[in-house]
Design a protein around this motif. Structure first.
Motif, mmCIF file in Angstrom:
data_model
loop_
_atom_site.group_PDB
_atom_site.id
_atom_site.type_symbol
_atom_site.label_atom_id
_atom_site.label_comp_id
_atom_site.label_asym_id
_atom_site.label_seq_id
_atom_site.Cartn_x
_atom_site.Cartn_y
_atom_site.Cartn_z
ATOM 1 N N UNK A 260 0.905 -1.039 0.015
ATOM 2 C CA UNK A 260 -0.036 0.123 -0.123
ATOM 3 C C UNK A 260 0.860 1.069 -0.185
ATOM 4 N N UNK A 261 1.935 1.444 0.587
ATOM 5 C CA UNK A 261 2.952 2.348 0.383
ATOM 6 C C UNK A 261 3.281 2.644 -0.765
ATOM 7 N N UNK A 262 3.863 1.708 -1.484
ATOM 8 C CA UNK A 262 4.111 1.786 -2.995
ATOM 9 C C UNK A 262 3.151 2.319 -3.578
ATOM 10 N N UNK A 300 6.223 13.519 -0.198
ATOM 11 C CA UNK A 300 5.193 12.451 -0.104
ATOM 12 C C UNK A 300 5.988 11.084 0.075
ATOM 13 N N UNK A 301 6.900 10.869 -1.032
ATOM 14 C CA UNK A 301 7.750 9.510 -0.873
ATOM 15 C C UNK A 301 8.225 9.517 0.393
ATOM 16 N N UNK A 302 8.982 10.320 1.138
ATOM 17 C CA UNK A 302 9.768 10.347 2.199
ATOM 18 C C UNK A 302 8.893 9.872 3.331
ATOM 19 N N UNK A 303 7.881 10.694 3.366
ATOM 20 C CA UNK A 303 6.926 10.750 4.503
ATOM 21 C C UNK A 303 6.287 9.267 4.603
ATOM 22 N N UNK A 304 5.794 8.616 3.406
ATOM 23 C CA UNK A 304 5.012 7.449 3.488
ATOM 24 C C UNK A 304 6.062 6.325 3.623
ATOM 25 N N UNK A 305 7.364 6.460 3.074
ATOM 26 C CA UNK A 305 8.305 5.301 3.665
ATOM 27 C C UNK A 305 8.648 5.394 5.054
ATOM 28 N N UNK A 306 8.690 6.379 5.699
ATOM 29 C CA UNK A 306 9.344 6.329 7.006
ATOM 30 C C UNK A 306 8.133 6.713 8.202
#
Length: 632
Positions: A260-262, A300-306
């Motif tokens: 779901x993150x990806x 958004x990519x950084x926030x979602x991954x971490x």
């Protein structure tokens, strides 16, 4: 011509691609098939109640006595009922089948979706389960299924269907619509669900794959078409997102939350890149907006991954919602951008985006709530029609461009031919003038070296004697006449005959100058080879003769010499003439600077035959050496 070939090849590809997409949607049976539900003729199946309970039990017998909660309707999601609960729950579906004459018939069961994975028991007997009920979970949320319940497992009267659902923190966990009944009727419901949740999305996926490949191929052929490159990337992103949503089996041992993150990261990039692609298609750029979109994608990519797992559902929904807003804003603003660009292809794309606007809102609500019906799979024909209109317009423009190019090319060729004809005529006239000038120069050199030398010698004889006899005067005049005839008849022409031997070549020169040398008390020695080892050309013989005459004439006039030696020999594939005297000498470079006509004439004659002209002079010795290669 290379650009024209590229355009013709692309036009052929455009036609084939458009025809393929037309056949794809014209002949696809899934799109033309109507589903008409039927009613049972024998038994009546009714669902009386649906209840749910939290439980991690592996089968119905392990469920501890707890308070079951009633479910008003399906689909049901427990996020509001049990906030923060993401483990598993059991649904208990009580249903009855009444058949005439107490004859039990098989019953068909279909479930629209299970979010995220599950297993089923019928009257405490195991019926089915997903491939994996622990992480990495199976993903059954877009995967309708059906089962035929055998009559041997059914009870007359009430039956119980136990459905276990394993949820995830990032999706609405729960159970989709459940239907029980006669096989034909239930299969119609199942086929409709498959059409909406599997067939149409898969077909949409395939069409987008073809369109994406087409865009990338166009960009590879014509690198200036940057919009097609961007659309190719947009399509690839949509394919990845759709694949992650539709895949039902575990993917590379990734957990559901990771997938779901990806998927949300991919959607956010898709929405941003889609704006840039549309702007490039309209030949427009918005640097500030593009920087904002780039920042959104990175942030958004950084926030979602971490982001920690407890904040992940809210973060995913927020980023997904921002991506939807970006897409909607693109749909609403693109007509104005297309209007400003004045490109008809952009008008077609703006109509498509206006059509996508309500669909995007509907599908966003569905993805957030999993309620209603997703409509994006039905947009594939619209996308195909838009692509077809764009291709048709570009084909028309390309055909017009080719016709205009051919017309311009034809006019340019005619103009170039006319200009070339004029240029060739001018060059021809210049060449004729140059030939005439060269002939005049050659003729003047011949007059100077031949007739001029004869006149100089005649003047020396006249100055030598106070009284000239008639016979001597006639001899001088005949000599002048013969030199003039030789200059006129032969000049530098190559049609003159080559002397049979070197001695014959030197005979007329020797005859002319010996008499003068004797009168001036100059002793002369003539060292001439008896035979030609390599036959020289006529022009070489004439050149050496003119050089010899001019050199000997200069000796008579200027050198005050008492001895003269004339040599002609061959060495190293060269014909060499040497003339030596013991006169007062001179400084060669000063004579050349003084534009001495005779010396300049000798140098020019030798240079035209690729020969070497050398003069070494000092008081008491002057040597003139001329070398002519036989290969000249």
């Amino acid at each position: 011509m290379l650009e024209r070939k590229k355009s013709i090849n692309l036009n052929t590809f455009y036609y084939a691609f458009s025809f393929f997409l037309f056949l794809l949607f014209l002949l696809n049976p899934q799109l033309s098939k109507a589903t008409v539900p039927t009613t049972t003729q024998n038994c009546q199946t009714n669902i009386h109640s649906v209840q749910i309970v939290q439980s991690d039990a592996n089968n119905p017998s392990q469920i501890k006595a707890q308070t079951w909660e009633n479910v008003d309707r399906l689909p049901d999601y427990w996020d509001k009922r049990w906030k923060g609960y993401h483990s598993s729950a059991w649904y208990k579906v009580l249903w009855t089948q009444k058949c005439p004459f107490n004859i039990q018939e098989p019953v068909t069961l279909t479930i629209s979706h299970i979010n995220m994975a599950g297993e089923i028991y019928l009257n405490d007997e195991f019926l089915w389960k997903d491939q994996s009920l622990v992480e990495p979970l199976s993903r059954s949320w877009h995967n309708p299924r059906y089962w035929i319940l055998p009559s041997s497992s059914l009870k007359q009267g009430q039956n119980t269907l136990w459905i276990r659902v394993v949820g995830t923190p990032t999706q609405k966990s729960g159970l989709g619509p459940v239907h029980l009944g006669e096989h034909t009727q239930i299969m119609d419901i199942y086929k409709q669900a498959v059409l909406e949740k599997r067939s149409l999305p898969s077909l949409n996926l395939f069409v987008n794959l073809i369109v994406g490949l087409f865009c990338l191929i166009v960009w590879l052929f014509i690198r200036s078409e940057y919009a097609f490159k961007w659309f190719g990337f947009v399509t690839i992103l949509w394919l990845i997102y759709s694949y992650l949503v539709l895949r039902s089996d575990p993917l590379l041992s990734l957990t559901s939350t990771t997938i779901d993150r990806f998927s949300v990261i991919t959607f956010s990039i898709y929405a941003s890149v889609g704006c840039i692609a549309a702007w490039r298609f309209a030949k427009s750029t918005f640097p500030k907006a593009e920087k904002i979109l780039l920042f959104f994608c990175i942030f958004s990519t950084i926030i979602i991954l971490f982001v920690p797992i407890q904040y992940l559902p809210t973060t995913l929904n927020l980023v997904f919602l921002i991506g939807v807003i970006i897409f909607i804003l693109k749909c609403l603003t693109y007509p104005y951008i297309a209007y400003k660009s004045k490109l008809k292809e952009a008008y077609f794309l703006s109509l498509q985006y206006l059509f996508f606007f309500p669909i995007a809102i509907n599908d966003a609500i569905y993805m957030l709530t999993l309620k209603g019906q997703i409509l994006s799979p039905y947009t594939a024909p619209i996308s195909t029609i838009t692509v077809g209109l764009v291709l048709a317009y570009r084909l028309s423009n390309n055909a017009k461009s080719i016709a205009q190019f051919n017309k311009t090319l034809e006019q340019s060729v005619i103009q170039a031919k006319d200009e070339l004809s004029v240029s060739l005529n001018n060059q021809h006239q210049l060449a004729l003038e140059n030939v005439k000038l060269q002939e005049r120069i050659h003729f003047s050199h011949d007059l100077h070296d031949g007739l001029g030398g004869s006149i100089s010698r005649s003047l020396i004889l006249l100055e030598k004697y106070d009284h000239i006899e008639k016979d001597q005067m006639l001899s001088i005049l005949k000599l002048l006449r013969n030199d003039l005839r030789q200059t006129i008849d032969f000049g530098s022409s190559q049609e003159s005959q080559i002397p049979a031997t070197p001695i014959l070549w030197a005979a007329h020169i020797r005859h002319r100058f010996v008499m003068i040398f004797e009168e001036m008390e100059i002793s002369s020695k003539w060292d001439i080879i008896p035979q030609w080892q390599s036959t020289p050309s006529t022009l070489q013989c004439l050149t050496l003769a003119r050089v010899a005459e001019e050199a000997l004439n200069n000796i008579v006039k200027h050198s005050q010499a008492t001895e003269v030696k004339v040599s002609l020999y061959e060495a190293q594939q060269k014909l060499i003439l040497e003339i030596e005297d013991n006169g007062i000498g001179f400084i060669p470079h000063e004579v050349e600077a003084g534009l001495h006509v005779g010396l300049h004439s000798m140098q020019q004659r030798v240079s035209r035959l690729n020969g070497q002209f050398e003069i070494n002079s000092k008081s008491g010795q002057t040597i003139l050496k001329v070398s002519l290669p036989f290969t000249a």
